[in-house]
Write an enzyme that holds these catalytic residues in place. Structure first.
Site, PDB file in Angstrom:
ATOM      1  N   SER A 160       0.865  -1.165   0.000  1.00  0.00           N
ATOM      2  CA  SER A 160       0.000   0.000   0.000  1.00  0.00           C
ATOM      3  C   SER A 160       0.902   1.215   0.000  1.00  0.00           C
ATOM      4  O   SER A 160       2.079   1.118   0.288  1.00  0.00           O
ATOM      5  CB  SER A 160      -0.859  -0.012   1.273  1.00  0.00           C
ATOM      6  OG  SER A 160      -1.746   1.076   1.284  1.00  0.00           O
TER       7      SER A 160
ATOM      8  N   ARG B  68      -0.439  -4.487  -6.617  1.00  0.00           N
ATOM      9  CA  ARG B  68      -1.668  -5.072  -6.075  1.00  0.00           C
ATOM     10  C   ARG B  68      -2.839  -4.340  -6.667  1.00  0.00           C
ATOM     11  O   ARG B  68      -2.779  -3.122  -6.876  1.00  0.00           O
ATOM     12  CB  ARG B  68      -1.645  -4.948  -4.536  1.00  0.00           C
ATOM     13  CG  ARG B  68      -2.817  -5.577  -3.792  1.00  0.00           C
ATOM     14  CD  ARG B  68      -2.765  -7.088  -3.836  1.00  0.00           C
ATOM     15  NE  ARG B  68      -3.733  -7.690  -2.930  1.00  0.00           N
ATOM     16  CZ  ARG B  68      -4.972  -8.032  -3.274  1.00  0.00           C
ATOM     17  NH1 ARG B  68      -5.406  -7.818  -4.502  1.00  0.00           N
ATOM     18  NH2 ARG B  68      -5.789  -8.573  -2.385  1.00  0.00           N
TER      19      ARG B  68
ATOM     20  N   THR C 261      -7.160   1.745   4.580  1.00  0.00           N
ATOM     21  CA  THR C 261      -6.743   0.996   5.762  1.00  0.00           C
ATOM     22  C   THR C 261      -7.613   1.324   6.967  1.00  0.00           C
ATOM     23  O   THR C 261      -8.011   0.423   7.713  1.00  0.00           O
ATOM     24  CB  THR C 261      -5.269   1.300   6.082  1.00  0.00           C
ATOM     25  OG1 THR C 261      -4.507   1.157   4.892  1.00  0.00           O
ATOM     26  CG2 THR C 261      -4.739   0.350   7.130  1.00  0.00           C
TER      27      THR C 261
ATOM     28  N   CYS D 142      -0.312  -7.545 -16.623  1.00  0.00           N
ATOM     29  CA  CYS D 142       0.228  -8.302 -15.499  1.00  0.00           C
ATOM     30  C   CYS D 142       1.535  -7.672 -15.053  1.00  0.00           C
ATOM     31  O   CYS D 142       2.460  -7.534 -15.848  1.00  0.00           O
ATOM     32  CB  CYS D 142       0.477  -9.757 -15.884  1.00  0.00           C
ATOM     33  SG  CYS D 142       1.315 -10.664 -14.569  1.00  0.00           S
TER      34      CYS D 142
ATOM     35  N   CYS E 206       3.983 -14.973 -10.186  1.00  0.00           N
ATOM     36  CA  CYS E 206       2.799 -14.246  -9.737  1.00  0.00           C
ATOM     37  C   CYS E 206       3.025 -13.523  -8.415  1.00  0.00           C
ATOM     38  O   CYS E 206       3.618 -14.083  -7.492  1.00  0.00           O
ATOM     39  CB  CYS E 206       1.645 -15.240  -9.607  1.00  0.00           C
ATOM     40  SG  CYS E 206       0.088 -14.500  -9.084  1.00  0.00           S
TER      41      CYS E 206
ATOM     42  N   CYS F  31      -1.553 -10.143  -7.327  1.00  0.00           N
ATOM     43  CA  CYS F  31      -2.196  -8.829  -7.373  1.00  0.00           C
ATOM     44  C   CYS F  31      -3.661  -8.920  -7.753  1.00  0.00           C
ATOM     45  O   CYS F  31      -4.426  -8.016  -7.446  1.00  0.00           O
ATOM     46  CB  CYS F  31      -1.454  -7.891  -8.315  1.00  0.00           C
ATOM     47  SG  CYS F  31      -1.751  -8.189 -10.059  1.00  0.00           S
TER      48      CYS F  31
ATOM     49  N   CYS G  80      -5.315  -9.886 -13.262  1.00  0.00           N
ATOM     50  CA  CYS G  80      -5.730 -10.689 -14.411  1.00  0.00           C
ATOM     51  C   CYS G  80      -7.155 -11.181 -14.243  1.00  0.00           C
ATOM     52  O   CYS G  80      -7.949 -11.157 -15.182  1.00  0.00           O
ATOM     53  CB  CYS G  80      -4.788 -11.864 -14.631  1.00  0.00           C
ATOM     54  SG  CYS G  80      -4.584 -12.932 -13.197  1.00  0.00           S
TER      55      CYS G  80
END
Lengths: 253, 619
Positions: free
Chosen positions: B117, B366, B402, B563, B588, B591, B594
């Site tokens: 984040s 992400r 958050t 991606c 990978c 995130c 996709c």
């Protein structure tokens, strides 16, 4: 029946990109993902397999370091070890800790626990020393079967198939002995969740090197740690003549 | 049949749609190990996984029974929401001297390793959870001292005054490394007695006979790439609970199932998303301004592509900056690459001057929610509830989620506590249904906040794009505080927004210079991501002819570009003409982009073996 000591080391995970500390005294470890040294996992698996075959009675997982290493011992317990020993070493002593100190600790523990086998990983992936097993055997004056890719217990003797440069070497040594595990010895099992939960109930004894009569003073001083030089990009050439010309130009030929 | 106490348990009849597991190797040999009796295999011409079987069906000679254990509450996901819920439950248990077993499972190898984040934390929820957070050593070390907002053009910067009252004003907030904050929350939770199990992924939702949620099962381990059980094969474990909280973060894979199972999205709009990419840099000390927050919009995105950048100067000893780029996933040009937009943004003179002479030390990405109020689903169902970014409480114009995620976890705990500790819960279903959670949400400041900003993001869908949106924000939010009586709609599913490639122009991205901008693969290496290689790929396809027939043919394979980890590549077939989709599942970073943006909605992200994935340190 016998008791086996297995050494497990907590190291930075192999997939993580290592970063040198700004003061060049070492590498950054704070918050970085750590896991059990892969060769130690293989050692634990071998010990647990021997216990499952009822050739040995008890497996004790040992790790040296600060509080965080108890997580690594817990994983070993979840894989099937019976109890753990946490030898507390922290701060400067931990940073300076090396194969000599560890082998002294293991030698002392082997006598204290009346172990008949010590199984270690062949080397740790952070320092790549490949010394602890050999030094431990020397301190105890025990036979050693290093780089083991196959271990068979036969009464009071152990047959070890070793991976050496020329191929495979088979030796037979008497117990008590020190073995170090190489890659192809076995495939370690997963530490599954029910086993982690059960492992929480297994005992981990706590002690200090001084309790074992071991002094942690290091004879090695790290002067500086640097990153390896960055690899320069390669250059593609079209013809053999180009290649020769370039090699001449940079002084290689 | 099952034992109600902990012990072994055979699989019960399940109401979940099970999907078939088949695969073929390069020579088109089908392995049948995992097929139930009587099922015809369907050939995967590309050697891709078709989809993953949930649950793993009966196999002769292999131990298929699962160990089961009981807790009062099980929480999926060790992020701000999950941990806040766990902490609040244990705080209430301590206050009222009641016993409560709370178990939390997290797929990352350690708490915080999958957390990514910006982040500017608004401490409102933290102040409620731990008024003494400072004494407890919460890593909020950088109060915001300067707040800059810019509109960038290719070479210049137009400063925008950050007036108090604008949603992005950060007065009173802290720049944090959220991964470290989450790790600290994990320590507080363990101290309170929460059982935390990192490295174990919740792979399956379990149901009672009456259809209510019974708990979760962790993934089976030791399955080889071809689907056969290896020597180390072991079934996952079942964790049963009176109520299960799902805090998987944005676009959770179990949440997807739950939406379908309980029809939770019938009265809301489909969720819309963005992708956030982030890097950490150690910069030249002379350029370091601890406490400074910089945001920008504009270049390199055009006015019709939502997105922008952030750059935060941390104050934790080293001259560290956290920077990143967000692109709304409703973008229309299939040639757009969020990763490359991020890399080229760093070359803008205003940004480059901060980064010059610095070193990049971390990278990650992400997906995040952008739907806000209009996209909130029902969050309670028999046996469980959704918390945090999973249903999606992010305040988009504030770019903060958050504090609302934590608050939602706390509200869930407060609603659950009386029910799980009651002698007689008086529930119609075996798994407790606790609609009070949703009522409490609607009365809380989360709801007020999200309602007030509900029209800002959708206001970008006009001819003037970004500029129309900013005018709308200025008038209706800053002046009227979101009190306008209408609620604008989003544009629909992100995956439906792409225009065919032939209608769009390819974007010329500059080559990475290796000093400010970098190539994809070296970036992925910095994320520390890894997965056990010999396992079925966790990026599954429902139909493996679609990538080439649809994604590549019409949209020129946008997954190669969106991606952020280089998982998808179209490579030429070894034999003859044509292309095939190669899935590099090991890269990978979890995130979920996709699964969100695939125009054919053919990619289904399922959770890989626990402890795989990125190894973020304080991202």
């Amino acid at each position: 029946m016998s008791r086996v000591l297995v050494g497990v080391k907590r190291v930075i995970d192999y997939a993580v990109k290592i970063r040198v500390k700004p003061d060049h005294s070492g590498v950054v470890t704070d918050g970085v993902k750590h896991s059990m040294n892969p060769f130690c996992e293989i050692a634990v698996e071998e010990a647990v397999k021997l216990k499952e075959k009822k050739l040995i009675k008890e497996v004790v997982a040992v790790s040296c370091g600060p509080t965080q290493v108890t997580e690594t011992i817990r994983t070993a317990l979840a894989m099937g070890c019976d109890r753990g020993i946490h030898v507390e070493v922290s701060g400067k002593d931990y940073e300076a800790m090396g194969p000599l100190q560890i082998s002294k600790i293991f030698a002392a523990l082997a006598k204290k626990e009346e172990a008949s086998l010590i199984i270690l990983g062949k080397q740790a992936i952070d320092d790549d020393c490949n010394q602890t097993g050999q030094m431990t055997a020397a301190l105890l004056d025990w036979p050693q079967g290093t780089f083991a890719s196959e271990v068979t217990i036969d009464g009071e003797k152990v047959k070890v198939v070793r991976e050496i440069d020329g191929g495979l070497e088979t030796i037979k040594i008497s117990m008590p002995a020190v073995l170090t595990a190489d890659l192809r010895l076995n495939t370690p099992r997963y530490a599954t969740l029910p086993n982690i939960m059960k492992a929480k109930k297994k005992k981990i004894a706590n002690m200090k090197p001084a309790d074992l009569g071991v002094d942690m003073v290091s004879r090695v001083e790290v002067l500086r740690v640097d990153e390896p030089p960055t690899r320069l990009a390669g250059v593609k050439v079209e013809t053999v003549d180009d290649l020769v010309a370039k090699l001449r130009a940079n002084g290689t030929i | 049949m099952e034992n109600s106490a902990s012990g072994t348990c055979t699989s019960t009849a399940l109401h979940v749609e099970t999907e078939l597991l088949v695969c073929s190797d390069a020579s088109h040999n089908i392995t049948l190990h995992n097929l139930p009796q009587g099922q015809r295999p369907t050939m995967g011409s590309a050697g891709c996984w078709l989809y993953r079987q949930l649950p793993t069906p009966f196999q002769p000679g292999v131990e298929m029974e699962r160990f089961a254990d009981e807790a009062d509450v099980v929480i999926v996901g060790g992020g701000p929401a999950g941990l806040s819920a766990a902490i609040r439950l244990k705080q209430l248990a301590k206050e009222q001297e009641k016993e409560l077993r709370v178990c939390l499972v997290e797929k990352a190898s350690q708490i915080g390793a999958h957390t990514l984040s910006g982040a500017c934390l608004e401490p409102s929820a933290l102040n409620e959870l731990f008024p003494d957070w400072k004494e407890r050593g919460a890593p909020l070390n950088t109060p915001v001292t300067e707040d800059l907002f810019s509109i960038l053009t290719e070479k210049h910067r137009i400063p925008v005054p950050m007036l108090p009252g604008l949603p992005m004003n950060n007065h009173g907030n802290y720049i944090v490394r959220l991964g470290h904050f989450v790790h600290w929350l994990g320590e507080q939770a363990e101290e309170l007695g929460v059982e935390i199990y990192p490295g174990y992924a919740a792979a399956e939702v379990l149901f009672h006979e009456d259809g209510s949620v019974k708990g979760i099962a962790t993934n089976d381990v030791g399955i080889a790439k071809d689907g056969s059980p290896k020597d180390v094969f072991e079934r996952g474990m079942e964790l049963h609970a009176k109520v299960t909280l799902f805090g998987e973060g944005c676009h959770g894979h179990l949440a997807k199932q739950l939406y379908r199972q309980f029809n939770l999205r019938e009265n809301c709009e489909p969720q819309t998303y963005a992708i956030g990419l982030k890097e950490l840099w150690v910069i030249d000390e002379k350029k370091w301004r601890p406490g400074r927050v910089e945001h920008s919009v504009g270049w390199p995105l055009n006015r019709n592509t939502y997105g922008g950048s952030f750059l935060y100067h941390l104050n934790e000893g080293e001259p560290l900056v956290a920077l990143g780029f967000v692109v709304g996933l409703d973008y229309t040009n299939p040639y757009l690459s969020p990763f490359r937009e991020f890399q080229r943004w760093k070359h803008h003179p205003f940004v480059a001057k901060t980064l010059e002479g610095g070193t990049r030390i971390a990278y990650g990405a992400r997906a995040l929610n952008e739907g806000g109020y209009q996209c909130l689903p029902k969050v309670t169902f028999p046996g469980g509830m959704l918390i945090g970014c999973s249903p999606g409480f992010m305040n988009v114009p504030k770019i903060k989620g958050t504090h609302t995620a934590m608050k939602s976890g706390m509200l869930a705990a407060e609603a659950i506590f009386p029910k799980v500790t009651a002698e007689d819960p008086a529930s119609e279903t075996a798994g407790l249904h606790i609609p009070e959670y949703e009522d409490n949400l609607k009365k809380s400041w989360i709801w007020k906040e999200l309602y007030a900003v509900r029209n800002i993001r959708p206001s970008f869908h006009n001819y003037f794009g970004l500029y129309g949106g900013m005018v709308y924000t200025g008038v209706f939010y800053w002046i009227l505080r979101g009190k306008e009586p209408w609620t604008l709609k989003h544009a629909g599913l992100d995956s439906a927004q792409l225009k065919p490639a032939k209608e769009c122009t390819p974007i010329e991205y500059p080559k990475p210079d290796g000093k400010l901008s970098f190539d994809l693969l070296s970036s992925v290496a910095l994320s520390g991501t890894n997965h056990e290689g010999d396992q079925p790929p966790h990026l599954t396809l429902k139909d493996d002819s679609i990538p080439v027939a649809n994604n590549l043919a019409i949209y020129d394979g946008p997954e190669q570009r969106f991606c952020p980890a280089g998982v998808y590549e179209y490579v030429p077939l070894e034999t003859g003409e044509g292309m095939r989709l190669q899935i590099n599942a090991q890269n990978c970073v979890h995130c979920k982009t996709c699964d969100i943006k695939d125009p054919s909605q053919n990619i289904n992200w399922v959770v890989p073996e626990g402890s795989g994935g990125p190894a973020y340190n304080g991202l």
